[in-house]
Design a protein around this motif. Structure first.
Motif, mmCIF file in Angstrom:
data_model
loop_
_atom_site.group_PDB
_atom_site.id
_atom_site.type_symbol
_atom_site.label_atom_id
_atom_site.label_comp_id
_atom_site.label_asym_id
_atom_site.label_seq_id
_atom_site.Cartn_x
_atom_site.Cartn_y
_atom_site.Cartn_z
ATOM 1 N N THR A 244 0.701 -0.565 0.300
ATOM 2 C CA THR A 244 -0.092 -0.045 -0.460
ATOM 3 C C THR A 244 1.086 0.444 0.100
ATOM 4 N N ALA A 245 1.960 1.291 0.189
ATOM 5 C CA ALA A 245 3.162 2.225 -0.002
ATOM 6 C C ALA A 245 3.414 2.896 -0.842
ATOM 7 N N TYR A 246 2.945 1.605 -1.830
ATOM 8 C CA TYR A 246 3.288 1.972 -3.924
ATOM 9 C C TYR A 246 2.523 1.863 -4.548
ATOM 10 N N LEU A 247 1.377 0.868 -4.340
ATOM 11 C CA LEU A 247 0.271 0.950 -5.071
ATOM 12 C C LEU A 247 -1.329 1.394 -4.678
ATOM 13 N N ALA B 284 -11.311 2.671 0.337
ATOM 14 C CA ALA B 284 -10.039 2.915 0.887
ATOM 15 C C ALA B 284 -8.703 2.408 1.874
ATOM 16 N N GLU B 285 -8.869 1.209 1.492
ATOM 17 C CA GLU B 285 -7.411 1.114 2.040
ATOM 18 C C GLU B 285 -6.453 1.400 1.237
ATOM 19 N N SER B 286 -6.932 2.382 0.280
ATOM 20 C CA SER B 286 -5.739 2.796 -0.548
ATOM 21 C C SER B 286 -5.220 3.848 -0.486
ATOM 22 N N VAL C 7 -7.602 -10.065 2.120
ATOM 23 C CA VAL C 7 -7.354 -8.437 2.336
ATOM 24 C C VAL C 7 -7.703 -7.670 0.751
ATOM 25 N N GLY C 8 -7.599 -8.849 -0.292
ATOM 26 C CA GLY C 8 -8.166 -8.379 -1.801
ATOM 27 C C GLY C 8 -9.375 -8.051 -1.620
ATOM 28 N N MET C 9 -10.319 -8.971 -1.182
ATOM 29 C CA MET C 9 -11.804 -8.512 -1.459
ATOM 30 C C MET C 9 -12.396 -7.703 -0.079
ATOM 31 N N LEU C 10 -11.418 -6.679 1.005
ATOM 32 C CA LEU C 10 -11.575 -5.830 1.238
ATOM 33 C C LEU C 10 -10.643 -4.753 0.660
ATOM 34 N N ILE C 11 -10.434 -4.735 -0.262
ATOM 35 C CA ILE C 11 -9.598 -3.767 -1.157
ATOM 36 C C ILE C 11 -11.530 -3.413 -2.035
ATOM 37 N N VAL C 12 -11.918 -4.370 -2.814
ATOM 38 C CA VAL C 12 -12.423 -4.724 -3.763
ATOM 39 C C VAL C 12 -13.500 -3.797 -3.390
ATOM 40 N N LEU C 13 -14.011 -4.441 -2.295
ATOM 41 C CA LEU C 13 -15.947 -4.296 -1.686
ATOM 42 C C LEU C 13 -15.658 -2.600 -0.844
#
Length: 223
Positions: free
Chosen positions: A82-85, A91-93, A193-199
């Motif tokens: 998350t520091a680079y992407l 909300a996680e970005s 984690v991927g699901m949290l990022i997308v959802l």
């Protein structure tokens, strides 16, 4: 005194809840794992073990560290990535196009800033990356604990099943069994984690810092 105690409980309620739940579930894992292990030993024609002995066994260590390993790999990797992407709308970005935050500039340090920021140099370099370093060091320790516990369990079971001589840690590291145990946990952690990022792009949770505001547009990126 009571007011001070209540204030401290309020200020640290999230940490207390998390570590309290951790201790409860770890204790329950040890009890149920003990019963499950004794059932396995009985099926193998071996004598059951007492609960204190089970807590020192490879079976318990393997189960505990196998899960810690995947959790801290996921968390350490997540902090670094998350520091680079970025993920637009999540909300996680961090916001798209943002590099460093102004608050990350050590030239804006105040007397209340942590001491590594105020002294600069190598302490600052380490401190700037200390969260991911700490998480990945815990992952490394958990990986080692899983490896040692798994080796002990593997040797015990092989001795009971086939009377085979024990193998070393390096040999167990090269087995499919060890990597099967690791991969089945690693994949699930990164899926979650991927699901949290997308959802979090489309869904909300009122009052949670892990969610965007309820009124925020889907395209809004960041918390």
């Amino acid at each position: 005194m009571e007011v001070v105690m209540l204030r401290r409980l309020r200020d640290h309620a999230l940490t207390i809840s998390m570590f309290g739940a951790f201790l409860v579930f770890l204790a329950l894992q040890s009890v149920f794992g003990w019963h499950a292990r004794n059932e396995e030993l009985t099926d193998l024609g071996a004598a059951p073990v007492a609960w204190p002995a089970y807590l020192r066994s490879g079976h318990f260590a393997e189960a505990v560290f196998e899960n810690w390993e995947s959790e801290f790999l996921q968390m350490g990797g997540y902090v670094l990535l998350t520091a680079y992407l970025v993920q637009r709308g999540s909300a996680e970005s961090k916001p798209v196009g943002q590099t460093d935050r102004p608050e990350d500039d050590e030239r804006r340090a105040t007397p209340d800033s942590p001491w590594p920021v105020r002294v600069s140099g190598l302490p600052l370099v380490v401190y700037r990356n200390s969260l991911s370093i700490a998480l990945l060091l815990i992952f490394a320790g958990s990986f080692l604990g899983h490896l040692l516990g798994g080796t002990a369990t593997y040797n015990e079971e092989q001795a009971l099943l086939a009377g085979a001589p024990p193998i070393g840690v390096r040999e167990f590291l090269g087995t499919s069994e060890f990597w099967y145990q690791s991969m089945q946990n690693w994949q699930s952690e990164f899926l979650a984690v991927g699901m949290l990022i997308v959802l979090s792009v489309f869904l909300r949770q009122h009052a949670s810092p892990e969610s965007k505001p309820v009124t925020a547009a889907h395209s809004h990126t960041g918390d």
